[in-house]
Design a protein around this motif. Structure first.
Motif, PDB file in Angstrom:
ATOM      1  N   SER A 413     -51.491 -30.856  21.899  1.00 12.96           N
ATOM      2  CA  SER A 413     -50.628 -29.744  21.502  1.00 12.96           C
ATOM      3  C   SER A 413     -51.456 -28.469  21.394  1.00 12.96           C
ATOM      4  O   SER A 413     -52.669 -28.494  21.207  1.00 12.96           O
ATOM      5  CB  SER A 413     -49.956 -30.038  20.159  1.00 12.96           C
ATOM      6  OG  SER A 413     -50.919 -30.108  19.117  1.00 12.96           O
ATOM      7  N   ASN A 414     -50.770 -27.332  21.531  1.00  5.31           N
ATOM      8  CA  ASN A 414     -51.433 -26.046  21.386  1.00  5.31           C
ATOM      9  C   ASN A 414     -50.386 -25.003  21.022  1.00  5.31           C
ATOM     10  O   ASN A 414     -49.186 -25.291  20.976  1.00  5.31           O
ATOM     11  CB  ASN A 414     -52.185 -25.663  22.670  1.00  5.31           C
ATOM     12  CG  ASN A 414     -51.286 -25.654  23.889  1.00  5.31           C
ATOM     13  OD1 ASN A 414     -50.425 -24.787  24.034  1.00  5.31           O
ATOM     14  ND2 ASN A 414     -51.456 -26.635  24.782  1.00  5.31           N
ATOM     15  N   LYS A 415     -50.839 -23.805  20.771  1.00  5.81           N
ATOM     16  CA  LYS A 415     -49.925 -22.750  20.332  1.00  5.81           C
ATOM     17  C   LYS A 415     -48.808 -22.516  21.344  1.00  5.81           C
ATOM     18  O   LYS A 415     -47.645 -22.353  20.986  1.00  5.81           O
ATOM     19  CB  LYS A 415     -50.707 -21.461  20.103  1.00  5.81           C
ATOM     20  CG  LYS A 415     -49.871 -20.310  19.595  1.00  5.81           C
ATOM     21  CD  LYS A 415     -50.719 -19.075  19.327  1.00  5.81           C
ATOM     22  CE  LYS A 415     -49.862 -17.935  18.791  1.00  5.81           C
ATOM     23  NZ  LYS A 415     -50.705 -16.734  18.506  1.00  5.81           N
ATOM     24  N   GLN A 416     -49.161 -22.525  22.627  1.00  9.38           N
ATOM     25  CA  GLN A 416     -48.173 -22.250  23.661  1.00  9.38           C
ATOM     26  C   GLN A 416     -47.161 -23.383  23.798  1.00  9.38           C
ATOM     27  O   GLN A 416     -45.962 -23.131  23.963  1.00  9.38           O
ATOM     28  CB  GLN A 416     -48.886 -21.986  24.985  1.00  9.38           C
ATOM     29  CG  GLN A 416     -49.700 -20.708  24.951  1.00  9.38           C
ATOM     30  CD  GLN A 416     -50.536 -20.505  26.183  1.00  9.38           C
ATOM     31  OE1 GLN A 416     -50.593 -21.358  27.059  1.00  9.38           O
ATOM     32  NE2 GLN A 416     -51.212 -19.369  26.264  1.00  9.38           N
ATOM     33  N   SER A 417     -47.618 -24.624  23.711  1.00 12.03           N
ATOM     34  CA  SER A 417     -46.684 -25.748  23.819  1.00 12.03           C
ATOM     35  C   SER A 417     -45.742 -25.784  22.611  1.00 12.03           C
ATOM     36  O   SER A 417     -44.558 -26.128  22.745  1.00 12.03           O
ATOM     37  CB  SER A 417     -47.445 -27.069  23.938  1.00 12.03           C
ATOM     38  OG  SER A 417     -48.170 -27.363  22.757  1.00 12.03           O
ATOM     39  N   LEU A 419     -44.730 -23.146  20.885  1.00 12.79           N
ATOM     40  CA  LEU A 419     -43.746 -22.076  21.088  1.00 12.79           C
ATOM     41  C   LEU A 419     -42.708 -22.473  22.134  1.00 12.79           C
ATOM     42  O   LEU A 419     -41.523 -22.163  22.004  1.00 12.79           O
ATOM     43  CB  LEU A 419     -44.457 -20.786  21.503  1.00 12.79           C
ATOM     44  CG  LEU A 419     -45.241 -20.060  20.409  1.00 12.79           C
ATOM     45  CD1 LEU A 419     -46.023 -18.896  21.001  1.00 12.79           C
ATOM     46  CD2 LEU A 419     -44.305 -19.569  19.311  1.00 12.79           C
ATOM     47  N   SER A 420     -43.170 -23.152  23.179  1.00  9.75           N
ATOM     48  CA  SER A 420     -42.243 -23.617  24.206  1.00  9.75           C
ATOM     49  C   SER A 420     -41.222 -24.579  23.609  1.00  9.75           C
ATOM     50  O   SER A 420     -40.012 -24.442  23.845  1.00  9.75           O
ATOM     51  CB  SER A 420     -43.016 -24.299  25.330  1.00  9.75           C
ATOM     52  OG  SER A 420     -42.142 -24.869  26.276  1.00  9.75           O
ATOM     53  N   ASP A 421     -41.703 -25.547  22.822  1.00 14.29           N
ATOM     54  CA  ASP A 421     -40.801 -26.509  22.184  1.00 14.29           C
ATOM     55  C   ASP A 421     -39.819 -25.804  21.259  1.00 14.29           C
ATOM     56  O   ASP A 421     -38.620 -26.138  21.211  1.00 14.29           O
ATOM     57  CB  ASP A 421     -41.600 -27.543  21.397  1.00 14.29           C
ATOM     58  CG  ASP A 421     -42.417 -28.452  22.295  1.00 14.29           C
ATOM     59  OD1 ASP A 421     -42.116 -28.520  23.504  1.00 14.29           O
ATOM     60  OD2 ASP A 421     -43.359 -29.096  21.799  1.00 14.29           O
ATOM     61  N   LYS A 422     -40.331 -24.828  20.534  1.00 15.94           N
ATOM     62  CA  LYS A 422     -39.497 -24.095  19.577  1.00 15.94           C
ATOM     63  C   LYS A 422     -38.310 -23.426  20.264  1.00 15.94           C
ATOM     64  O   LYS A 422     -37.151 -23.567  19.851  1.00 15.94           O
ATOM     65  CB  LYS A 422     -40.355 -23.058  18.853  1.00 15.94           C
ATOM     66  CG  LYS A 422     -39.570 -22.139  17.925  1.00 15.94           C
ATOM     67  CD  LYS A 422     -40.494 -21.121  17.273  1.00 15.94           C
ATOM     68  CE  LYS A 422     -39.718 -20.140  16.404  1.00 15.94           C
ATOM     69  NZ  LYS A 422     -40.636 -19.148  15.758  1.00 15.94           N
ATOM     70  N   PHE A 423     -38.585 -22.719  21.359  1.00 15.77           N
ATOM     71  CA  PHE A 423     -37.520 -21.947  21.991  1.00 15.77           C
ATOM     72  C   PHE A 423     -36.682 -22.781  22.955  1.00 15.77           C
ATOM     73  O   PHE A 423     -35.526 -22.444  23.223  1.00 15.77           O
ATOM     74  CB  PHE A 423     -38.112 -20.713  22.689  1.00 15.77           C
ATOM     75  CG  PHE A 423     -38.570 -19.677  21.697  1.00 15.77           C
ATOM     76  CD1 PHE A 423     -37.652 -18.872  21.035  1.00 15.77           C
ATOM     77  CD2 PHE A 423     -39.913 -19.538  21.381  1.00 15.77           C
ATOM     78  CE1 PHE A 423     -38.036 -17.942  20.107  1.00 15.77           C
ATOM     79  CE2 PHE A 423     -40.320 -18.590  20.460  1.00 15.77           C
ATOM     80  CZ  PHE A 423     -39.395 -17.793  19.809  1.00 15.77           C
ATOM     81  N   MET A 424     -37.240 -23.876  23.459  1.00 18.27           N
ATOM     82  CA  MET A 424     -36.413 -24.818  24.222  1.00 18.27           C
ATOM     83  C   MET A 424     -35.348 -25.405  23.305  1.00 18.27           C
ATOM     84  O   MET A 424     -34.182 -25.572  23.694  1.00 18.27           O
ATOM     85  CB  MET A 424     -37.279 -25.926  24.813  1.00 18.27           C
ATOM     86  CG  MET A 424     -38.210 -25.470  25.931  1.00 18.27           C
ATOM     87  SD  MET A 424     -37.371 -25.149  27.490  1.00 18.27           S
ATOM     88  CE  MET A 424     -37.210 -26.821  28.109  1.00 18.27           C
ATOM     89  N   LYS A 425     -35.777 -25.717  22.070  1.00 19.33           N
ATOM     90  CA  LYS A 425     -34.819 -26.262  21.102  1.00 19.33           C
ATOM     91  C   LYS A 425     -33.788 -25.185  20.700  1.00 19.33           C
ATOM     92  O   LYS A 425     -32.586 -25.485  20.582  1.00 19.33           O
ATOM     93  CB  LYS A 425     -35.561 -26.756  19.854  1.00 19.33           C
ATOM     94  CG  LYS A 425     -34.640 -27.327  18.795  1.00 19.33           C
ATOM     95  CD  LYS A 425     -35.427 -27.830  17.583  1.00 19.33           C
ATOM     96  CE  LYS A 425     -36.180 -29.088  17.915  1.00 19.33           C
ATOM     97  NZ  LYS A 425     -36.825 -29.683  16.713  1.00 19.33           N
ATOM     98  N   LYS A 426     -34.249 -23.973  20.529  1.00 17.76           N
ATOM     99  CA  LYS A 426     -33.332 -22.888  20.103  1.00 17.76           C
ATOM    100  C   LYS A 426     -32.193 -22.718  21.102  1.00 17.76           C
ATOM    101  O   LYS A 426     -31.045 -22.505  20.710  1.00 17.76           O
ATOM    102  CB  LYS A 426     -34.126 -21.584  19.963  1.00 17.76           C
ATOM    103  CG  LYS A 426     -33.242 -20.389  19.616  1.00 17.76           C
ATOM    104  CD  LYS A 426     -34.059 -19.122  19.464  1.00 17.76           C
ATOM    105  CE  LYS A 426     -33.156 -17.933  19.135  1.00 17.76           C
ATOM    106  NZ  LYS A 426     -33.923 -16.681  18.988  1.00 17.76           N
TER     107      LYS A 426
END
Length: 430
Positions: A413-417, A419-426
């Motif tokens: 995991s990393n900061k970019q992944s 953030l990706s998970d966060k906004f994919m879920k949003k």
């Protein structure tokens, strides 16, 4: 009072940054078996249905699964179902851990003032808590060469692995070589000068200055124990006795030939960095057993009369000539993760795919003098490897699912992944 408050704020911010990083993995606790994967050994060979075991951070077995018998109860078994296994990739000539945000000077430790700085050691400035490193290793790049910049003699690089608490833990090879910028006969003119190229009128003066420094340093190193220690000259001694590499940046064919003469004069273990015109003198490079760290593949040609696709074809030309080379990326730490795609584009222009993988693994390890420990999937070497569900040379299929450094399964995991998970879920796209 204001100063104290500022220090408290900075401490809290730095603590949050550290807590945001994946915690370095624990030491390997039990033997692991990677079963039924396509193993790319890094030597040019492939085992299509492999069984790879490692214990206490060391590879024990690399074999064909169809002819191997294992007591599965003794292993943590990871069934790969045809996924691809690779040695950990090694990224040369990076500033990983030396710079975090280019626009914030306080996070930039890439260079020192002055022209001749062989005593500058990049490793002591390396930040193991960088937010960039996790984004790099999530693409299979598990080791990197950390290189300073600036000046004629830039300083000394080191090789690190990318899952560590501090720079001491990260070291794979400390002070592997000194880096130089060779004076160019031609310079690129700025837009205010009308663009194009112009003759470097300071070339002879720059060469004289460099050779004078080298003569003095060589005399210092041959002179026994001096009364007064000169740190700059002392740092050059390992170059003169060939116990470390001398990395010299040069691209024009005349400059490359001058560098070869220079290396012979001072008995240097030369690694050529750049080498845009290397295809013109492959026989000479082979004769002198020169290794190369190439400029990025994804670029325009350096000369107006070069073929437009020369940068993409150059690795194939060098491979056919029998030269040892490895790939690099633009000198921006955030782009290091794209190393495999530079190699993939070279494959599209004639380079064999397994040779491309070897260039990023075993070739790099040989150049850095760490091939006895890492660089290929072989028994006795460190279990620094990763698994991708698809071909790492293809941007569409490259997907790292497991990665191990010295047998320790690291957090991908990393900061970019995140953030990706966060906004994919949003947006309901997960």
């Amino acid at each position: 009072m204001k100063i104290n408050i500022l220090f408290v704020v900075l401490f809290i911010v730095s603590l949050q940054l550290c807590l945001g990083q994946p915690t370095p993995a624990e030491k390997q606790a039990q033997p692991i078996l990677l079963l039924n994967g396509v193993a790319h050994l890094g030597t040019g060979k492939v085992i299509k249905n492999s069984a790879i075991t490692f214990e206490e951070g060391i590879i024990k077995t690399v074999a064909d699964a169809s002819v191997s018998n294992f007591d599965l109860e003794n292993f943590k078994v990871i069934e790969l179902d045809g996924a691809h296994v690779y040695p950990g990739l090694i990224a040369p000539n990076t500033n990983l851990g030396l710079i975090e945000v280019e626009a914030v000077r306080a996070t930039d430790d890439t260079r020192e003032v002055g022209i001749f700085n062989p005593n500058v050691r990049s490793i002591i400035a390396y930040n193991a808590d960088s937010e960039i490193s996790p984004t790099v290793r999530s693409n299979g790049i598990l080791m990197a060469q950390v290189v300073p910049s600036g000046g004629r003699i830039m300083g000394t690089s080191s090789i690190v692995q990318l899952d560590a608490w501090n720079y001491e833990d990260a070291i794979v090879k400390e002070d592997d070589g000194v880096w130089m910028n060779w004076p160019a006969r031609w310079r690129y003119k700025g837009f205010w000068e009308g663009g194009g190229t112009a003759e470097n009128k300071k070339y002879e003066k720059q060469i004289t200055s460099l050779t004078q420094f080298m003569d003095e340093a060589q005399a210092y190193c041959k002179g026994g124990t001096p009364k007064t220690t000169n740190l700059k000259f002392k740092a050059m001694c390992s170059c003169f006795d060939k116990s470390s590499n001398t990395y010299i940046k040069a691209n024009n064919v005349k400059d490359i030939i001058a560098v070869l003469d220079f290396a012979t004069t001072y008995n240097l273990k030369l690694v050529l960095v750049g080498g845009n015109d290397a295809h013109m003198i492959t026989d000479l490079l082979v004769k002198n057993k020169i290794s190369l760290i190439l400029n990025p593949v994804n670029r325009l040609p350096s000369k107006q009369d070069d073929a437009i696709d020369l940068p993409f074809k150059l690795p194939s030309i060098l491979a056919k000539a029998g030269l040892l080379f490895t790939f690099t990326t633009p000198n921006f730490s955030g782009d290091v993760r794209n190393l495999t795609f530079h190699a993939g584009n070279a494959v599209a222009y004639g380079l064999d795919a397994e040779v491309a993988i070897q260039a990023m693994t075993l070739n790099a390890a040989k150049i850095f003098g760490i091939d006895e420990k890492v660089g290929s999937l072989e028994a006795g070497k460190a279990a620094t490897l990763f698994v991708s569900s698809g071909d790492i040379l293809d941007v569409k299929t490259h997907n790292v699912t497991h990665a191990f450094i010295d047998g320790r399964q690291i957090d991908l995991s990393n900061k970019q992944s995140k953030l990706s998970d966060k906004f994919m879920k949003k947006y309901g796209l997960e």
